[in-house]
Design a protein around this motif. Structure first.
Motif, mmCIF file in Angstrom:
data_model
loop_
_atom_site.group_PDB
_atom_site.id
_atom_site.type_symbol
_atom_site.label_atom_id
_atom_site.label_comp_id
_atom_site.label_asym_id
_atom_site.label_seq_id
_atom_site.Cartn_x
_atom_site.Cartn_y
_atom_site.Cartn_z
ATOM 1 N N TYR A 182 0.760 -1.007 -0.074
ATOM 2 C CA TYR A 182 -0.134 -0.042 0.060
ATOM 3 C C TYR A 182 1.061 1.189 -0.031
ATOM 4 C CZ TYR A 182 -4.255 -2.840 1.069
ATOM 5 O OH TYR A 182 -5.160 -3.722 0.880
ATOM 6 N N ARG A 183 1.920 1.058 0.693
ATOM 7 C CA ARG A 183 2.804 2.364 0.782
ATOM 8 C C ARG A 183 3.555 2.757 -0.635
ATOM 9 N NH1 ARG A 183 5.070 2.033 6.958
ATOM 10 N NH2 ARG A 183 2.968 2.724 8.131
ATOM 11 N N THR A 184 3.777 1.671 -1.359
ATOM 12 C CA THR A 184 4.421 1.705 -2.808
ATOM 13 C C THR A 184 3.465 2.322 -3.603
ATOM 14 O OG1 THR A 184 5.850 -0.079 -2.452
ATOM 15 C CG2 THR A 184 5.280 0.441 -4.564
ATOM 16 N N LEU A 185 2.049 1.822 -3.383
ATOM 17 C CA LEU A 185 1.014 2.526 -4.312
ATOM 18 C C LEU A 185 0.977 3.892 -3.822
ATOM 19 C CD1 LEU A 185 -1.596 -0.249 -4.271
ATOM 20 C CD2 LEU A 185 -0.248 0.065 -6.126
ATOM 21 N N ALA A 186 1.027 4.287 -2.752
ATOM 22 C CA ALA A 186 0.829 5.534 -2.391
ATOM 23 C C ALA A 186 1.997 6.343 -2.842
ATOM 24 C CB ALA A 186 0.741 5.711 -0.754
ATOM 25 N N SER A 187 3.253 5.857 -2.904
ATOM 26 C CA SER A 187 4.319 6.770 -3.360
ATOM 27 C C SER A 187 4.315 7.060 -4.813
ATOM 28 C CB SER A 187 5.858 6.192 -2.756
ATOM 29 O OG SER A 187 5.796 4.815 -3.578
ATOM 30 N N THR A 213 7.343 7.299 -16.100
ATOM 31 C CA THR A 213 8.310 6.046 -16.373
ATOM 32 C C THR A 213 8.705 5.778 -15.125
ATOM 33 O OG1 THR A 213 8.396 6.653 -18.836
ATOM 34 C CG2 THR A 213 9.999 5.362 -17.794
ATOM 35 N N PHE A 214 9.411 6.941 -14.434
ATOM 36 C CA PHE A 214 10.342 6.455 -13.364
ATOM 37 C C PHE A 214 9.422 5.863 -11.992
ATOM 38 C CE2 PHE A 214 13.463 8.933 -15.456
ATOM 39 C CZ PHE A 214 14.447 8.153 -15.191
ATOM 40 N N ALA A 215 8.318 6.479 -11.925
ATOM 41 C CA ALA A 215 7.155 5.859 -11.010
ATOM 42 C C ALA A 215 6.797 4.245 -11.431
ATOM 43 C CB ALA A 215 5.937 6.801 -11.010
ATOM 44 N N ALA A 216 6.653 4.301 -12.630
ATOM 45 C CA ALA A 216 6.424 2.936 -12.976
ATOM 46 C C ALA A 216 7.350 1.779 -12.626
ATOM 47 C CB ALA A 216 5.905 2.901 -14.415
ATOM 48 N N SER A 222 9.681 -2.657 -6.710
ATOM 49 C CA SER A 222 9.087 -2.637 -5.367
ATOM 50 C C SER A 222 8.170 -3.913 -5.285
ATOM 51 C CB SER A 222 8.561 -1.386 -4.870
ATOM 52 O OG SER A 222 7.722 -1.679 -3.643
ATOM 53 N N THR A 223 7.169 -3.970 -6.344
ATOM 54 C CA THR A 223 6.377 -5.436 -6.346
ATOM 55 C C THR A 223 7.472 -6.579 -6.377
ATOM 56 O OG1 THR A 223 5.927 -4.933 -8.780
ATOM 57 C CG2 THR A 223 4.547 -4.135 -7.012
ATOM 58 N N ARG A 224 8.280 -6.605 -7.284
ATOM 59 C CA ARG A 224 9.156 -7.568 -7.454
ATOM 60 C C ARG A 224 9.892 -8.073 -6.025
ATOM 61 N NH1 ARG A 224 6.804 -9.983 -11.349
ATOM 62 N NH2 ARG A 224 5.326 -8.244 -10.775
ATOM 63 N N GLU A 225 10.457 -6.842 -5.464
ATOM 64 C CA GLU A 225 11.037 -7.352 -4.071
ATOM 65 C C GLU A 225 9.970 -7.889 -2.965
ATOM 66 O OE1 GLU A 225 12.470 -3.424 -3.095
ATOM 67 O OE2 GLU A 225 14.441 -3.710 -4.136
ATOM 68 N N GLN A 226 8.774 -7.429 -3.051
ATOM 69 C CA GLN A 226 7.770 -7.782 -2.221
ATOM 70 C C GLN A 226 7.538 -9.533 -2.357
ATOM 71 O OE1 GLN A 226 4.255 -5.122 -2.282
ATOM 72 N NE2 GLN A 226 5.807 -3.339 -2.174
ATOM 73 N N LEU A 227 7.604 -9.690 -3.864
ATOM 74 C CA LEU A 227 7.335 -11.320 -4.051
ATOM 75 C C LEU A 227 8.291 -11.945 -3.664
ATOM 76 C CD1 LEU A 227 5.952 -10.893 -7.647
ATOM 77 C CD2 LEU A 227 4.651 -11.456 -5.756
ATOM 78 N N ILE A 228 9.403 -11.620 -3.611
ATOM 79 C CA ILE A 228 10.764 -12.249 -3.133
ATOM 80 C C ILE A 228 10.550 -12.411 -1.712
ATOM 81 C CG2 ILE A 228 13.394 -12.119 -2.629
ATOM 82 C CD1 ILE A 228 13.557 -10.622 -5.240
ATOM 83 N N SER A 229 9.812 -11.521 -0.789
ATOM 84 C CA SER A 229 9.967 -11.618 0.391
ATOM 85 C C SER A 229 8.665 -12.151 1.132
ATOM 86 C CB SER A 229 9.995 -10.096 1.299
ATOM 87 O OG SER A 229 8.670 -9.422 0.856
ATOM 88 N N VAL A 230 7.845 -12.616 0.201
ATOM 89 C CA VAL A 230 6.443 -13.183 0.437
ATOM 90 C C VAL A 230 6.382 -14.703 -0.063
ATOM 91 C CG1 VAL A 230 3.789 -13.214 -0.080
ATOM 92 C CG2 VAL A 230 5.254 -11.151 0.412
#
Length: 400
Positions: A182-187, A213-216, A222-230
């Motif tokens: 959620y914080r990634t989406l907010a940022s 582009t840089f936001a995407a 960030s989502t790839r990192e979260q998948l690694i940690s989940v």
């Protein structure tokens, strides 16, 4: 636009297009077919088209060798403004689907969300005759219209609205497992907002393309990192993430609270796998994970899958916290979970726990202390089971 300035303008857009296409190819190769990922793919595609139209506009604007009609210039700018709006709306739909709101799941939600989008389309179309958002003057120069700020405002409305929702939800206790997402989406809004303001102030700069582009890219990484940690099966934190979290808690102990570590496993889990198969075994693990999520719903406890059917829970508690009550709550939630799935067997978890003391010098020592208590409890249950002859339960193919 000067020659060097034009080259830099176009180069930046080419760079943005390459980044977006790389992200898009990786998404398309992914096995993740959720609706939110479809929305994210559409967002990336729209962003690539936005940057491409901006690139073409740059070529038209600074080219000395090629001459384009005002009609071509107008169409290119029209596409650019349309896709500025589409990009913001696609991001809104993606973010709303990740937040699991009613916007993307109900007809009413979708229709309501499209009202600002429809207004934006109308005022862009009004540029053909009235120049509401932009126009090309008699000298072939791009000019902003009276409603240009409204157009930008609608784009930012979508981005800021969903970012605000995500930011607020990240503080809900119920959403602690999704806090980072959620914080990634907010940022996301930071780059487009800053770059958008710069583009409003600096006419003729490719700031919005760069910002999107840089936001995407930030969200993708960030989502790839979260998948690694989940953990992929239970959607809980995995063992690696647990070690990092526990290490931080042990180094920064709150003197006003107790730090507990709980380790749990499913009783008779091997029998579930042997008699009912591994698919049912996976379902039992998922039910156990969901039960743990429910047990910690009103707390800030950290829950992770440790391995197999084992889970680790870490929590900072008040001094009057009763770990035995929490242990009972876990099995109460597990009982409710099995009833919800209408299973012909009961699940039960053994729970070991230990309170942190300064004498504990390592993570393995802390986990080992809780694990020792876990097996002591399992041994006591086994002795009681043997003494009783057979544990009373409903028809249970696991325990037969």
């Amino acid at each position: 636009m000067g020659s060097m300035e034009g080259i830099l303008y176009c180069t930046l857009n080419v760079f943005c297009i390459c980044i977006l296409l790389t992200i898009l190819l990786r998404i398309l190769k992914s096995s993740d077919k959720r609706m939110s990922q479809t929305m994210y793919s559409l967002f990336i595609m729209s962003s690539a088209i936005l940057c491409t139209s901006d690139l073409v506009w740059g070529i038209i604007d600074f080219s000395y060798k090629w001459h384009f009609s005002d009609s071509v210039d107008f169409v290119v700018n029209f596409i650019y403004h349309i896709f500025t709006l589409i990009v913001s709306y696609m991001w809104y739909l993606y973010s709303e689907s990740e937040l699991e709101t009613r916007t993307t799941t109900t007809k009413k939600g979708l229709i309501t969300s499209m009202i600002p989008f429809a207004v934006g389309i109308v005022i862009i179309l009004g540029s053909f005759n009235e120049g509401w958002v932009f126009s090309i003057n008699d000298e072939g120069i791009y000019e902003r219209g009276d409603l240009y700020i409204l157009h930008i405002g609608i784009c930012f409305f979508y981005i800021l609205l969903t970012s605000l929702k995500a930011f607020i939800r990240s503080f809900y206790k119920d959403n602690y497992l999704k806090r980072e997402k959620y914080r990634t989406l907010a940022s996301f809004c930071i780059f487009p907002l800053v770059m958008g303001v710069l583009q409003v102030l600096l006419v003729g700069s490719p700031m919005i393309s760069a910002g999107v582009t840089f936001a995407a890219l930030q969200v993708y990484i960030s989502t790839r990192e979260q998948l690694i940690s989940v953990d992929p099966l239970t959607k809980l934190n995995n063992r690696t993430e647990m070690v990092k979290y526990l290490d931080n808690k042990m180094k920064n102990v709150n003197p006003n609270k107790d730090l507990y570590l709980f380790i749990t496993d499913i009783d008779s889990f091997k029998r579930i796998n042997d008699k009912l198969g591994h698919v049912e075994g996976d379902l039992a693990i998922i039910m156990a994970a969901d039960a743990l999520k429910n047990a910690v719903r009103k707390t800030n406890f950290f829950v992770s899958r440790y391995g197999g059917d084992e889970f680790v829970i870490i929590g900072e508690t008040k001094k009057d916290f009763d770990p035995k009550e929490f242990r009972e709550l876990i099995n109460l939630c597990l009982e409710e979970e099995t009833k919800k799935h209408n299973k012909a067997y009961n699940l039960h978890m053994s729970v070991g726990y230990f309170k942190y003391t300064p004498e504990i010098k390592s993570i393995s020592e802390f986990i080992g202390a809780a694990d020792k208590y876990l097996y002591k409890q399992k041994s006591e249950r086994l002795l009681k089971h043997n003494a009783d002859g057979k544990v009373k339960s409903k028809k249970n193919p696991v325990n037969e």
